[in-house]
Motif scaffolding. Structure first.
Motif, PDB file in Angstrom:
ATOM      1  N   LYS A 374       0.838  -1.196   0.000  1.00  0.00           N
ATOM      2  CA  LYS A 374       0.000   0.000   0.000  1.00  0.00           C
ATOM      3  C   LYS A 374       0.873   1.247   0.000  1.00  0.00           C
ATOM      4  CE  LYS A 374      -4.121   0.014   1.469  1.00  0.00           C
ATOM      5  NZ  LYS A 374      -5.386   0.147   2.226  1.00  0.00           N
ATOM      6  N   LEU A 375       0.319   2.306  -0.548  1.00  0.00           N
ATOM      7  CA  LEU A 375       0.927   3.632  -0.511  1.00  0.00           C
ATOM      8  C   LEU A 375       0.039   4.532   0.330  1.00  0.00           C
ATOM      9  CD1 LEU A 375       3.072   5.654  -1.550  1.00  0.00           C
ATOM     10  CD2 LEU A 375       1.518   6.140  -3.457  1.00  0.00           C
ATOM     11  N   GLU A 376       0.624   5.145   1.360  1.00  0.00           N
ATOM     12  CA  GLU A 376      -0.115   6.018   2.262  1.00  0.00           C
ATOM     13  C   GLU A 376       0.475   7.422   2.197  1.00  0.00           C
ATOM     14  OE1 GLU A 376      -1.074   2.460   5.508  1.00  0.00           O
ATOM     15  OE2 GLU A 376       0.565   3.897   5.872  1.00  0.00           O
ATOM     16  N   ALA A 377      -0.369   8.396   1.977  1.00  0.00           N
ATOM     17  CA  ALA A 377       0.052   9.794   1.921  1.00  0.00           C
ATOM     18  C   ALA A 377      -0.797  10.601   2.893  1.00  0.00           C
ATOM     19  CB  ALA A 377      -0.078  10.355   0.514  1.00  0.00           C
ATOM     20  N   GLN A 400      -5.505  11.660   5.361  1.00  0.00           N
ATOM     21  CA  GLN A 400      -4.669  10.582   4.819  1.00  0.00           C
ATOM     22  C   GLN A 400      -5.439   9.793   3.777  1.00  0.00           C
ATOM     23  OE1 GLN A 400      -1.995   7.940   7.258  1.00  0.00           O
ATOM     24  NE2 GLN A 400      -3.396   6.337   6.583  1.00  0.00           N
ATOM     25  N   ILE A 401      -4.720   9.414   2.714  1.00  0.00           N
ATOM     26  CA  ILE A 401      -5.240   8.525   1.686  1.00  0.00           C
ATOM     27  C   ILE A 401      -4.344   7.293   1.634  1.00  0.00           C
ATOM     28  CG2 ILE A 401      -5.609   8.195  -0.782  1.00  0.00           C
ATOM     29  CD1 ILE A 401      -7.735   9.865   0.408  1.00  0.00           C
ATOM     30  N   SER A 402      -4.956   6.101   1.643  1.00  0.00           N
ATOM     31  CA  SER A 402      -4.218   4.841   1.579  1.00  0.00           C
ATOM     32  C   SER A 402      -4.680   4.082   0.343  1.00  0.00           C
ATOM     33  CB  SER A 402      -4.458   4.013   2.846  1.00  0.00           C
ATOM     34  OG  SER A 402      -3.766   2.797   2.799  1.00  0.00           O
ATOM     35  N   THR A 403      -3.746   3.829  -0.577  1.00  0.00           N
ATOM     36  CA  THR A 403      -4.073   3.219  -1.870  1.00  0.00           C
ATOM     37  C   THR A 403      -3.375   1.880  -2.017  1.00  0.00           C
ATOM     38  OG1 THR A 403      -4.282   5.407  -2.872  1.00  0.00           O
ATOM     39  CG2 THR A 403      -4.014   3.545  -4.365  1.00  0.00           C
ATOM     40  N   SER A 404      -4.129   0.870  -2.444  1.00  0.00           N
ATOM     41  CA  SER A 404      -3.548  -0.453  -2.688  1.00  0.00           C
ATOM     42  C   SER A 404      -2.702  -0.424  -3.954  1.00  0.00           C
ATOM     43  CB  SER A 404      -4.658  -1.497  -2.819  1.00  0.00           C
ATOM     44  OG  SER A 404      -4.127  -2.759  -3.164  1.00  0.00           O
ATOM     45  N   ILE A 405      -1.450  -0.877  -3.840  1.00  0.00           N
ATOM     46  CA  ILE A 405      -0.533  -0.936  -4.975  1.00  0.00           C
ATOM     47  C   ILE A 405      -0.520  -2.333  -5.601  1.00  0.00           C
ATOM     48  CG2 ILE A 405       1.847  -0.636  -5.713  1.00  0.00           C
ATOM     49  CD1 ILE A 405       0.440   1.937  -4.927  1.00  0.00           C
ATOM     50  N   ASN A 406      -0.556  -3.340  -4.738  1.00  0.00           N
ATOM     51  CA  ASN A 406      -0.522  -4.718  -5.234  1.00  0.00           C
ATOM     52  C   ASN A 406      -1.234  -5.627  -4.248  1.00  0.00           C
ATOM     53  OD1 ASN A 406       0.415  -7.014  -6.903  1.00  0.00           O
ATOM     54  ND2 ASN A 406       1.691  -7.460  -5.116  1.00  0.00           N
ATOM     55  N   ASP A 441      -8.408 -10.116   5.910  1.00  0.00           N
ATOM     56  CA  ASP A 441      -7.301  -9.171   5.886  1.00  0.00           C
ATOM     57  C   ASP A 441      -6.815  -8.890   4.470  1.00  0.00           C
ATOM     58  OD1 ASP A 441      -7.581  -9.173   8.583  1.00  0.00           O
ATOM     59  OD2 ASP A 441      -5.646 -10.085   9.049  1.00  0.00           O
ATOM     60  N   VAL A 442      -6.857  -9.894   3.604  1.00  0.00           N
ATOM     61  CA  VAL A 442      -6.500  -9.650   2.205  1.00  0.00           C
ATOM     62  C   VAL A 442      -7.454  -8.623   1.595  1.00  0.00           C
ATOM     63  CG1 VAL A 442      -6.380 -10.677  -0.099  1.00  0.00           C
ATOM     64  CG2 VAL A 442      -5.376 -11.874   1.853  1.00  0.00           C
ATOM     65  N   ASP A 443      -8.752  -8.758   1.877  1.00  0.00           N
ATOM     66  CA  ASP A 443      -9.718  -7.768   1.396  1.00  0.00           C
ATOM     67  C   ASP A 443      -9.436  -6.387   1.985  1.00  0.00           C
ATOM     68  OD1 ASP A 443     -11.069  -9.588  -0.152  1.00  0.00           O
ATOM     69  OD2 ASP A 443     -12.632  -9.996   1.327  1.00  0.00           O
ATOM     70  N   LEU A 444      -9.151  -6.346   3.288  1.00  0.00           N
ATOM     71  CA  LEU A 444      -8.926  -5.066   3.967  1.00  0.00           C
ATOM     72  C   LEU A 444      -7.745  -4.311   3.358  1.00  0.00           C
ATOM     73  CD1 LEU A 444      -9.461  -3.089   6.352  1.00  0.00           C
ATOM     74  CD2 LEU A 444      -7.837  -4.469   7.677  1.00  0.00           C
ATOM     75  N   TYR A 445      -6.597  -4.990   3.224  1.00  0.00           N
ATOM     76  CA  TYR A 445      -5.396  -4.305   2.754  1.00  0.00           C
ATOM     77  C   TYR A 445      -5.333  -4.188   1.233  1.00  0.00           C
ATOM     78  CZ  TYR A 445      -3.988  -4.756   7.582  1.00  0.00           C
ATOM     79  OH  TYR A 445      -3.950  -4.669   8.957  1.00  0.00           O
ATOM     80  N   SER A 446      -6.357  -4.697   0.552  1.00  0.00           N
ATOM     81  CA  SER A 446      -6.487  -4.480  -0.893  1.00  0.00           C
ATOM     82  C   SER A 446      -7.454  -3.350  -1.199  1.00  0.00           C
ATOM     83  CB  SER A 446      -6.973  -5.766  -1.574  1.00  0.00           C
ATOM     84  OG  SER A 446      -6.108  -6.849  -1.316  1.00  0.00           O
ATOM     85  N   THR A 447      -7.957  -2.694  -0.172  1.00  0.00           N
ATOM     86  CA  THR A 447      -8.989  -1.673  -0.326  1.00  0.00           C
ATOM     87  C   THR A 447      -8.398  -0.279  -0.119  1.00  0.00           C
ATOM     88  OG1 THR A 447     -10.689  -3.196   0.477  1.00  0.00           O
ATOM     89  CG2 THR A 447     -11.197  -0.848   0.566  1.00  0.00           C
ATOM     90  N   ASN A 448      -8.828   0.673  -0.929  1.00  0.00           N
ATOM     91  CA  ASN A 448      -8.436   2.068  -0.764  1.00  0.00           C
ATOM     92  C   ASN A 448      -9.238   2.678   0.386  1.00  0.00           C
ATOM     93  OD1 ASN A 448      -6.782   1.801  -3.048  1.00  0.00           O
ATOM     94  ND2 ASN A 448      -8.450   2.405  -4.413  1.00  0.00           N
ATOM     95  N   THR A 449      -8.559   3.411   1.246  1.00  0.00           N
ATOM     96  CA  THR A 449      -9.217   4.018   2.400  1.00  0.00           C
ATOM     97  C   THR A 449      -8.783   5.470   2.536  1.00  0.00           C
ATOM     98  OG1 THR A 449      -7.467   3.342   3.951  1.00  0.00           O
ATOM     99  CG2 THR A 449      -9.289   1.805   3.618  1.00  0.00           C
ATOM    100  N   GLY A 450      -9.561   6.215   3.284  1.00  0.00           N
ATOM    101  CA  GLY A 450      -9.238   7.600   3.584  1.00  0.00           C
ATOM    102  C   GLY A 450      -9.600   7.927   5.013  1.00  0.00           C
ATOM    103  N   LYS A 478     -12.514   5.575   6.619  1.00  0.00           N
ATOM    104  CA  LYS A 478     -13.573   4.944   5.855  1.00  0.00           C
ATOM    105  C   LYS A 478     -13.007   4.301   4.597  1.00  0.00           C
ATOM    106  CE  LYS A 478     -18.225   5.793   4.057  1.00  0.00           C
ATOM    107  NZ  LYS A 478     -19.314   6.781   3.900  1.00  0.00           N
ATOM    108  N   ALA A 479     -13.545   3.137   4.270  1.00  0.00           N
ATOM    109  CA  ALA A 479     -13.192   2.498   3.004  1.00  0.00           C
ATOM    110  C   ALA A 479     -13.799   3.295   1.859  1.00  0.00           C
ATOM    111  CB  ALA A 479     -13.693   1.063   2.982  1.00  0.00           C
ATOM    112  N   LEU A 480     -13.041   3.464   0.787  1.00  0.00           N
ATOM    113  CA  LEU A 480     -13.513   4.222  -0.362  1.00  0.00           C
ATOM    114  C   LEU A 480     -14.221   3.336  -1.380  1.00  0.00           C
ATOM    115  CD1 LEU A 480     -10.450   6.594  -0.840  1.00  0.00           C
ATOM    116  CD2 LEU A 480     -12.526   6.953   0.500  1.00  0.00           C
ATOM    117  N   GLU A 481     -14.385   2.061  -1.042  1.00  0.00           N
ATOM    118  CA  GLU A 481     -15.093   1.115  -1.890  1.00  0.00           C
ATOM    119  C   GLU A 481     -15.681   0.024  -1.002  1.00  0.00           C
ATOM    120  OE1 GLU A 481     -12.140  -0.929  -4.392  1.00  0.00           O
ATOM    121  OE2 GLU A 481     -10.663   0.128  -3.193  1.00  0.00           O
TER     122      GLU A 481
END
Length: 504
Positions: A374-377, A400-406, A441-450, A478-481
């Motif tokens: 994940k990439l977190e900014a 903060q925005i957290s985006t799944s990279i892979n 957890d795979v679903d959680l860390y594959s999800t974009n959050t803010g 919150k999950a963005l999806e």
């Protein structure tokens, strides 16, 4: 300290205590009485639904007339968990990584009541010519955890002590080199009881204890009425570093290595004389921490930090005669900060951070593997508004925005899990574990959050140099999806904190 920049610098540089000699922080003592709260379904599967903490901390720095630097920290905390599943140790997961591998587990969730204590500190002694400086540091922690609501009922005690010895040498008026060694030891004990013996049979698979032995590897414990486990661990490490300091710049670079060796034992009444370990868990960590502080003027400070880290771990099962599990975590963090002070009061502050991390787990017995990154900014800021000579208000805002990279996942157990027989009680538990922990957890860390965080600090000043502040913070993630495991349209989690702080 009324700014986040110097607080984060001070916290990070306890990794090498010699760095405390160079930080632009005056002598201080700070005490805080705090309450933290978090609740919501945007969480890992082995994280409680609700966490509450109330505690007291005291930290401080002091330079004696002989120029000896003393520093220390004390913490006492009461902690409550609500509905923590799949964990009879009470140690929480980090990014899907278990705190240790080979521990007792059960599917049924329960509330926990915990107590955490920490006492740490040390001193740095310079020689008369200030060419050398020698440091000694100790860290002692005691944790008691109690699973208080449902069978099985855990009573966990965990003690640890760590000692650091270090030295720094002045190469020139602006350059220093540093080195330190670390050794520590910890002891863990988990005593488990049942109020109803019928909960400790294979048929009651949600309360029947298993060994958690890897990433998707569950082993039946054996049916003891006193299922107890113990763990001993030794920690060793070192750090080396370089520091450059002149009137306007401070540059710190440290390489830190830590190695831990854990052995887990079955100390139940099945075979109380048996002391051979069940498993051996070996995590190692490498870190490169760099920091640049630039005094743009007497009241302005700029911070730039770059941290690199890598964590590797393997688990060895003695009854299987080999390693079954390995994990790896890599992280890169870039940190920027800028603040302005006047009369030791922060006028305004800006911070930005970019964090890229990757976690890989693989278990050869369960033939399960995941690779998540994940990439977190994030950005944050605060500004101080004076009300009168004795009071100012300091609101803050962060996002903060957290985006799944892979997100890569493979499960060799999939066919077995889809064809479990009714009397395969271990299989029933394993299926529940995959659904509630691994898939979750795979679903959680594959999800974009803010997330958004807002807060306010009310700072009171008196002529006696006693400063008092009341801090309030509220954060919403919150999950963005849509996430499959959440009953809500989009999973969320709420964080809140309030603290009463004294600086003197």
């Amino acid at each position: 300290m009324d700014n986040q920049l110097l607080q984060s610098v001070l916290q990070n540089d306890y990794a090498n205590q010699q760095n405390l000699l160079f930080l632009p922080i005056n002598d201080y003592t700070a005490s805080s009485l705090y309450y933290n709260y978090e609740d919501g379904d945007l969480r890992a599967g082995a994280i409680p639904e609700n966490i509450q903490q109330v505690g007291l901390t005291t930290t401080g720095l002091y330079h004696s007339k002989q120029n000896i630097l003393f520093y220390g920290k004390f913490k006492a905390e009461k902690e409550y968990y609500q509905n923590l599943k799949w964990d009879l140790n009470g140690e929480l997961y980090h990014r899907g990584l278990m705190p240790t591998h080979q521990f007792m587990t059960a599917e049924k969730g329960s509330d926990w009541s915990n107590q955490n204590y920490e006492l740490s500190g040390g001193m740095i002694i310079p020689t008369k010519n200030n060419r050398w400086a020698f440091s000694v540091n100790g860290d002692f922690k005691v944790t008691n955890r109690f699973r208080s609501e449902y069978d099985p009922r855990s009573k966990v005690t965990n003690n640890s002590i760590v000692l650091d010895l270090g030295a720094s040498y002045k190469l020139s008026e602006t350059s220093y080199i540093k080195a330190a060694g670390t050794y520590g030891f910890s002891h863990f004990r988990n005593n488990i009881k049942y109020s109803n013996a019928s909960n400790n049979i294979p048929y009651s698979h949600d309360t029947y204890i298993k060994w958690m032995a890897g990433y998707g590897t569950l082993l039946n414990y054996g049916g003891s009425n006193s299922p107890n486990s113990g763990m001993t661990a030794s920690l060793s490490g070192f750090n080396i570093g370089y520091t450059f300091q002149n009137k306007t710049n401070l540059i710190i670079a440290d390489i830190i290595f830590a190695n831990k060796s854990e052995e887990t034992f079955d100390i139940s009444d099945i075979n109380p004389s048996e002391k051979d370990p069940v498993s051996s868990y070996s995590p190692t960590t490498w870190r490169l921490n760099t920091l640049w502080l630039h005094h743009a003027s007497t009241d302005k400070l700029l911070k730039l930090g770059l941290d690199l880290s890598q964590f590797d771990a393997t688990n060895f099962l003695f009854d299987k005669g080999g390693k079954n599990y390995n994990a790896k975590e890599k992280e890169v963090k870039l940190d920027l900060g800028y603040f302005r002070q006047h009369d030791n009061i922060t006028q305004w502050e800006l911070n930005a951070q970019i964090n890229l991390w990757q976690v890989t787990q693989q278990d050869v017995l369960s033939t399960t593997k995941s690779e998540l990154s994940k990439l977190e900014a994030s950005v944050s800021g605060s500004k101080t508004f004076p009300i009168n000579e004795n009071l100012n208000i300091q609101p803050s805002l962060a996002a903060q925005i957290s985006t799944s990279i892979n997100s890569t996942f493979f499960n060799g157990n999939e066919n077995y899990l889809s064809n479990i027989k009714e009397d395969d009680y271990l299989g029933q538990s394993l299926k529940a574990y995959y659904n509630q922990i691994i898939y979750h957890d795979v679903d959680l860390y594959s999800t974009n959050t803010g997330s958004l965080k807002a807060g306010t600090s009310f700072n009171f000043y008196k002529e006696s140099d006693l400063k008092t502040s009341i801090k309030l913070h509220l954060s919403y993630s919150k999950a963005l999806e849509r996430i499959a495991f959440s009953s809500n349209d989009k999973a969320h989690r709420l964080f809140g904190s309030v603290s009463l702080n004294f600086y003197y």
